[in-house]
Design a protein around this motif. Sequence first.
Motif: not given
Length: 338
Positions: A102-111
């Motif tokens: 899981v990667t944290f981004g500006e608007e949400g996470i990416s799984i």
Amino acid sequence: MEESKKYHLRAKINDGFGWAFIVIALVAMAGLVVCLIMLGLGNEHMFLLGILAGGFAGGALLCGLLGYLLVRKGEALHRLERDALERADGEESFFIGEDTMVTFGEEGISIHNSERAIAVPYGELRFLSVCTRRKPREKGEWSVLIETPASYVVKKAKKGEPPVLIQAEGKERLYRALEKHSLVLLGEKEAQKAQNGAQKFTRMQKYDLPDRAKRKRALWFLLLGVLLTGGGVGLMFYMSAIGAPVIVVGGYIILRAIASYQRGKRVFAVYREGLYLAELSSRDSFFLKWEEVEEIVPAEAEKQKILRANCLYGAYDLPRPDGAYEYLKAHFPEKCGK
């Protein structure tokens, strides 16, 4: 990537040497047993056998200790390897499975993994801090649960399906990422980690729940041990060289049977700090602090009376011995509802 390869190689070397020392320790233990049996049979090389027995005992102890330490070091290196792989993907990337991050981004996470990536906005997520405790003490394993709507991660999810909990290891980088993106972390706070991990809790009430099948097996082994010991005593009058080892084997079986009988039970206990369930396997045991428990309700599961402890992230089913719920209502009424 080079950093993770370095840790991977070091972990493999530690594992290899660690298990080699453990095998040597087992071989030394076998040699010790053979020497003791030969001593019991009255072998003429008593002095030599005594030296060999001492050498085998010392070698088993030393090699066993070295093997244990090297394997533990290997486990630590494997954790460093995983952390290096995470950071190679991104400073705010964390494993949530064998090959999924899981990667944290500006608007949400990416799984994401090697096959696909799923984006989930922060507005649809909850973040829960959890400390898994196997024993009634402060020390435990910290993790962060990411509560995600099932529609994002479950194929053909039905309407109204409960959310999915994704678990990531609790580490400083993850807490910093949550703080950076102004995300609220519910549950036990990171500050709790600073407390004395060895601190033990205060037991108020204990309920023993014997496992009849396991205790019955223990009694059969106890009977076998008694018969062997009695037979060994009888043999001592005729063939002491054989009777002595039989007594030793019988005594060992008796001790193991007594220990197995004592462990052949589950234990449900109420502590001033929470609830504890000791299962037959220590890996299945758990302790819930009162801060985690929102409510305790009596219920039934598989036609058995239980206590259901509802927590922020799910529910735990506990046994309900006679008088247990009444005791909880008397001492912790705020957790037992109306």
